[in-house]
Design an enzyme around this catalytic site. Structure first.
Site, short mmCIF file in Angstrom:
data_model
loop_
_atom_site.label_atom_id
_atom_site.label_comp_id
_atom_site.label_asym_id
_atom_site.label_seq_id
_atom_site.Cartn_x
_atom_site.Cartn_y
_atom_site.Cartn_z
N CYS A 3 2.66 2.26 3.38
CA CYS A 3 3.15 2.41 4.75
C CYS A 3 4.35 3.35 4.74
CB CYS A 3 3.51 1.06 5.34
SG CYS A 3 2.09 -0.02 5.57
N CYS A 28 0.86 -1.19 0.00
CA CYS A 28 0.00 0.00 0.00
C CYS A 28 0.89 1.23 0.00
CB CYS A 28 -0.97 -0.03 1.17
SG CYS A 28 -0.17 -0.26 2.77
#
Length: 195
Positions: A101, A99
């Site tokens: 992070c 994603c």
């Protein structure tokens, strides 16, 4: 932000304030918070301390979370920060393949390109090519390590200290550290480039 985007954002803010949905002071407080309390300036302070204080550098590399907390930085998105150090032989670069992070307490909001699927996929498979496309050409002998951030650990790159910075204090050193250098897609600025 382009002039068109800035005008749109201002028009939207004005409308929300006019309708009583948003208080302009709250918007100003949030902007101030991200400019001064959260963001790359925090990470730059951490890196500058690591460059000028060897004991701190060792603490940072041993336990990034604790060392960063010495500055009062931490919280959501920063519960486990791992610091990795660039050397003449090894260059580190960070990605989140799942994603986006990212260590918000020390780097602020992630840049758009960091979240892009193209960066997330390509920097793992072709790190040298991606770095070159972003303007960082590394010598062939430099090994590149790609670190995959996750919910369990977020990475902070400690870039190499530029030459010619021996007489600079921490504030001046922090001015040479960019967000991109702490992600590993750029090097720290040199004092000559900053002048």
């Amino acid at each position: 932000m382009t002039e068109v985007a800035a005008a749109r954002a201002q028009a939207l803010e004005d409308l929300l304030v006019e309708k009583g949905i948003v208080d302009r002071r709250v918007v100003d407080d949030v902007i101030e918070h991200y400019q001064t309390n959260v963001g790359p300036l925090n990470g730059a302070k951490v890196v500058a301390r690591a460059w000028s204080d060897q004991a701190y550098r060792h603490r940072l590399l041993a336990d990034g979370t604790k060392a960063v907390a010495e500055f009062g930085f931490g919280g959501p998105e920063g519960h486990r920060i791992v610091a990795v150090e660039n050397t003449p032989e090894v260059h580190n670069v960070v990605v989140c393949t799942l994603c986006s992070c990212y260590p918000w307490p020390v780097l602020g909001l992630p840049p758009r390109w960091y979240k892009a699927p193209q960066y997330r996929a390509r920097v793992v498979a072709q790190p040298r090519a991606v770095l070159a496309e972003m303007g960082l050409v590394l010598p062939d002998g430099v090994r590149i390590r790609v670190w995959d951030s996750s919910a369990e650990a977020r990475y902070l790159v400690v870039p190499q200290r530029p030459p010619g910075t021996d007489g600079l204090d921490e504030a001046a050193l922090a001015g040479l550290v960019t967000r991109d250098a702490m992600i590993g897609v750029a090097q720290a600025s040199s004092p000559q480039a900053d002048a």
